[in-house]
Write an enzyme that holds these catalytic residues in place. Structure first.
Site, PDB file in Angstrom:
ATOM      1  N   TYR A  93      38.342  26.649  34.168  1.00 25.25           N
ATOM      2  CA  TYR A  93      37.658  26.924  32.890  1.00 25.25           C
ATOM      3  C   TYR A  93      37.466  25.622  32.115  1.00 25.25           C
ATOM      4  O   TYR A  93      36.450  25.423  31.454  1.00 25.25           O
ATOM      5  CB  TYR A  93      38.466  27.897  32.027  1.00 25.25           C
ATOM      6  CG  TYR A  93      38.476  29.313  32.532  1.00 25.25           C
ATOM      7  CD1 TYR A  93      37.402  30.161  32.291  1.00 25.25           C
ATOM      8  CD2 TYR A  93      39.559  29.811  33.228  1.00 25.25           C
ATOM      9  CE1 TYR A  93      37.414  31.469  32.747  1.00 25.25           C
ATOM     10  CE2 TYR A  93      39.588  31.121  33.681  1.00 25.25           C
ATOM     11  CZ  TYR A  93      38.507  31.944  33.435  1.00 25.25           C
ATOM     12  OH  TYR A  93      38.514  33.233  33.885  1.00 25.25           O
ATOM     13  N   LYS A 146      34.817  33.480  40.020  1.00 26.00           N
ATOM     14  CA  LYS A 146      35.237  32.087  40.072  1.00 26.00           C
ATOM     15  C   LYS A 146      36.627  32.028  40.697  1.00 26.00           C
ATOM     16  O   LYS A 146      37.360  33.016  40.553  1.00 26.00           O
ATOM     17  CB  LYS A 146      35.229  31.420  38.691  1.00 26.00           C
ATOM     18  CG  LYS A 146      35.898  32.130  37.534  1.00 26.00           C
ATOM     19  CD  LYS A 146      37.301  32.609  37.509  1.00 26.00           C
ATOM     20  CE  LYS A 146      38.479  31.789  37.754  1.00 26.00           C
ATOM     21  NZ  LYS A 146      39.762  32.554  37.711  1.00 26.00           N
TER      22      LYS A 146
HETATM   23  P1  NAD Z   1      44.604  40.758  41.971  1.00 22.99           P
HETATM   24  O1  NAD Z   1      45.739  40.283  42.801  1.00 22.99           O
HETATM   25  O2  NAD Z   1      44.889  41.578  40.771  1.00 22.99           O
HETATM   26  O3  NAD Z   1      43.571  41.579  42.880  1.00 22.99           O
HETATM   27  C1  NAD Z   1      43.168  41.124  44.153  1.00 22.99           C
HETATM   28  C2  NAD Z   1      42.637  42.300  44.944  1.00 22.99           C
HETATM   29  O4  NAD Z   1      42.245  41.827  46.232  1.00 22.99           O
HETATM   30  C3  NAD Z   1      43.715  43.394  45.181  1.00 22.99           C
HETATM   31  O5  NAD Z   1      43.116  44.655  44.986  1.00 22.99           O
HETATM   32  C4  NAD Z   1      44.086  43.201  46.638  1.00 22.99           C
HETATM   33  O6  NAD Z   1      44.491  44.412  47.263  1.00 22.99           O
HETATM   34  C5  NAD Z   1      42.761  42.702  47.220  1.00 22.99           C
HETATM   35  N1  NAD Z   1      42.900  41.993  48.497  1.00 22.99           N
HETATM   36  C6  NAD Z   1      42.065  42.132  49.527  1.00 22.99           C
HETATM   37  N2  NAD Z   1      42.442  41.377  50.555  1.00 22.99           N
HETATM   38  C7  NAD Z   1      43.553  40.742  50.176  1.00 22.99           C
HETATM   39  C8  NAD Z   1      44.408  39.831  50.827  1.00 22.99           C
HETATM   40  N3  NAD Z   1      44.181  39.398  52.069  1.00 22.99           N
HETATM   41  N4  NAD Z   1      45.469  39.379  50.137  1.00 22.99           N
HETATM   42  C9  NAD Z   1      45.696  39.771  48.862  1.00 22.99           C
HETATM   43  N5  NAD Z   1      44.920  40.642  48.202  1.00 22.99           N
HETATM   44  C10 NAD Z   1      43.848  41.127  48.861  1.00 22.99           C
HETATM   45  O7  NAD Z   1      43.758  39.485  41.566  1.00 22.99           O
HETATM   46  P2  NAD Z   1      42.744  39.353  40.377  1.00 22.99           P
HETATM   47  O8  NAD Z   1      43.435  38.772  39.210  1.00 22.99           O
HETATM   48  O9  NAD Z   1      41.973  40.602  40.200  1.00 22.99           O
HETATM   49  O10 NAD Z   1      41.793  38.180  40.940  1.00 22.99           O
HETATM   50  C11 NAD Z   1      40.760  38.462  41.886  1.00 22.99           C
HETATM   51  C12 NAD Z   1      39.642  37.425  41.702  1.00 22.99           C
HETATM   52  O11 NAD Z   1      39.126  37.551  40.397  1.00 22.99           O
HETATM   53  C13 NAD Z   1      40.094  35.963  41.846  1.00 22.99           C
HETATM   54  O12 NAD Z   1      39.094  35.226  42.483  1.00 22.99           O
HETATM   55  C14 NAD Z   1      40.262  35.487  40.423  1.00 22.99           C
HETATM   56  O13 NAD Z   1      40.017  34.102  40.277  1.00 22.99           O
HETATM   57  C15 NAD Z   1      39.196  36.295  39.721  1.00 22.99           C
HETATM   58  N6  NAD Z   1      39.533  36.554  38.314  1.00 22.99           N
HETATM   59  C16 NAD Z   1      38.638  36.199  37.357  1.00 22.99           C
HETATM   60  C17 NAD Z   1      38.926  36.400  36.038  1.00 22.99           C
HETATM   61  C18 NAD Z   1      37.909  36.041  34.982  1.00 22.99           C
HETATM   62  O14 NAD Z   1      38.242  36.091  33.794  1.00 22.99           O
HETATM   63  N7  NAD Z   1      36.679  35.697  35.363  1.00 22.99           N
HETATM   64  C19 NAD Z   1      40.134  36.973  35.659  1.00 22.99           C
HETATM   65  C20 NAD Z   1      41.046  37.342  36.644  1.00 22.99           C
HETATM   66  C21 NAD Z   1      40.726  37.124  37.983  1.00 22.99           C
END
Ligand code: NAD
Length: 401
Positions: free
Chosen positions: A244, A156
């Site tokens: 959410y 999401k």
């Molecule tokens: P994060 O910043 O921790 O991780 C993002 C990842 O994407 C990194 O490994 C980064 O290197 C990579 N990436 C690839 N291309 C990129 C670019 N162009 N710019 C920046 N990063 C790039 O983020 P996260 O918290 O893991 O979130 C990732 C996704 O997961 C989002 O869509 C977020 O909404 C979702 N998420 C969902 C939940 C949930 O509870 N369902 C919780 C956290 C995050």
């Protein structure tokens, strides 16, 4: 009635369930919801980084993006899965991917960079990809996965525009593959308890819903900085965590709003140049119910939903945590007295249950929750909220008419 194996039209997934019929998975397979085998063993401080035991063929996922959520929540969750397994990793960092590959027993030939991602088409161990990338990359990586002939579980928010959501759905249909959205709360038994209460008789006629969700965005954390960049995130706290509340308003009220009104916080920290930190919205329903929501990146961590009926009050606090959700039902008297029943439900692993739900749904031929249509409707409502906050006007959301 035909068994799940007899009904399954995806040959590869059928084989998975055929090898598992001797195991006692009837309960979770029939509903797709968490079973006692999704027990949250030893978390929230997981150290489950052992290679997964080999056994019957399981549904293989490639995890795309190895950021905070993927590494801390999703990779360890495979250990509690019944039908799913980790099959491949996709990342921009060779070093991180090799390290995690070693920890989880993934061989080099199942490690992919973003550039050679399309080669997953030739990897028979991958049945689906799970996209855990910044929001604006969800559409591209979903469509490329469908072109490679894989099913998709996408985090999401589904995408950052309605048009992207439509293209993702069309690509899935063309490929004949499923698209599921990572609404993990749908796999939390506490959320199910709340839904059952909301749809039952305890609350009486529903009157008001309030959803509040916030946390402090850490400017020093290099991970997550894309959240401040409008091009990568598509929006601020509403897109990331307010969603959410939007999604909950739909599953708790079992209704769609006909109008929204919204405002941005009048004053924001300089950190928030491109996206909003704090936003407040109200949604109006034909039934007369009002739902009020707010989200912020500039307040302590909260995730609190309350649903108020004419007879009682349903409280979820926290409502969307990874491991500690709580649901209570409060009855009020006329003399300033309240009695509260707290529901003590065994904590199950919502991440593992979510990973298992996709193969179960493919086998059953139907995804019943966390669907792409649900993801798209949330994006449509989010866009209407942004439009109202920018214009200062009410926005009609009665699209079915
Ligand atoms: P994060 O910043 O921790 O991780 C993002 C990842 O994407 C990194 O490994 C980064 O290197 C990579 N990436 C690839 N291309 C990129 C670019 N162009 N710019 C920046 N990063 C790039 O983020 P996260 O918290 O893991 O979130 C990732 C996704 O997961 C989002 O869509 C977020 O909404 C979702 N998420 C969902 C939940 C949930 O509870 N369902 C919780 C956290 C995050």
């Amino acid at each position: 009635m035909l068994s799940i194996v007899e009904r399954c039209t995806d040959q590869k997934v059928k084989e998975i369930f055929m090898t598992q019929t001797s195991r006692s998975h009837t309960e979770s397979v029939s509903s797709g919801l968490p079973s006692l085998q999704h027990k949250a063993t030893g978390r929230p401080y997981p150290n489950k980084t052992r290679p997964l035991a080999s056994g019957p063929r399981k549904f293989g996922y490639a995890i795309v993006g190895l950021g905070g959520y993927a590494v801390n929540q999703i990779l360890p969750a495979f250990a509690d899965c019944q039908h799913a397994r980790l099959a491949a990793l996709v990342s921009g960092s060779q070093e991180k991917m090799r390290r995690l590959g070693k920890q989880y027993g993934i061989e080099e030939n199942h490690l992919y960079s973003y550039e050679d991602y399309d080669r997953i088409a030739e990897d028979p161990d991958i049945d689906a990809v799970y996209i855990i990338l910044p929001n604006s990359l969800h559409a591209e990586f979903t469509i490329r996965a469908f072109e490679a002939g894989k099913h998709v579980l996408c985090e999401k928010p589904m995408a950052v525009t309605l048009e992207e959501c439509q293209r993702m759905i069309a690509a899935g249909k063309k490929a004949g593959k499923e698209l599921m959205i990572g609404y993990r709360c749908h796999f939390d038994p506490l959320t199910h308890k709340a839904m059952a209460i909301a749809r039952g008789h305890d609350l009486g006629a529903l009157r008001m819903l309030k959803t509040t969700i916030s946390h402090m965005l850490d400017p020093a954390d290099p991970l997550g900085q894309w959240r401040l960049n409008a091009k990568l995130s598509g929006g601020g706290s509403l897109m990331d965590i307010g969603i959410y509340g939007i999604n909950a308003s739909r599953y708790l009220l079992n209704d769609e709003p006909v109008e929204v009104r919204a405002s941005f916080a009048p004053k924001e920290k300089s950190l928030f140049k491109e996206v909003e930190s704090t936003i407040l919205w109200t949604m109006f329903y034909r039934s007369g119910v009002i739902s009020e929501g707010s989200s912020s990146y500039d307040a302590c961590m909260t995730s609190h939903f309350s649903l108020i009926g004419e007879k009682a009050f349903l409280d979820l606090d926290p409502a969307t945590s990874y491991w500690a959700n709580k649901v209570s039902l409060r009855q009020s008297g006329y003399t300033q007295t309240w009695s509260a029943s707290m529901f003590d439900i065994e904590k199950l692993n919502q991440f593992s249950a979510q990973l298992d739900y996709l193969p179960i749904s493919i086998a059953k031929g139907k995804l019943e929750t966390a669907t792409a249509e649900e993801g798209m409707q949330d994006i449509r409502l989010i866009q209407a909220i942004y439009e109202s906050a920018r214009s200062g006007r009410a926005v009609a959301t009665d699209w079915s008419r």
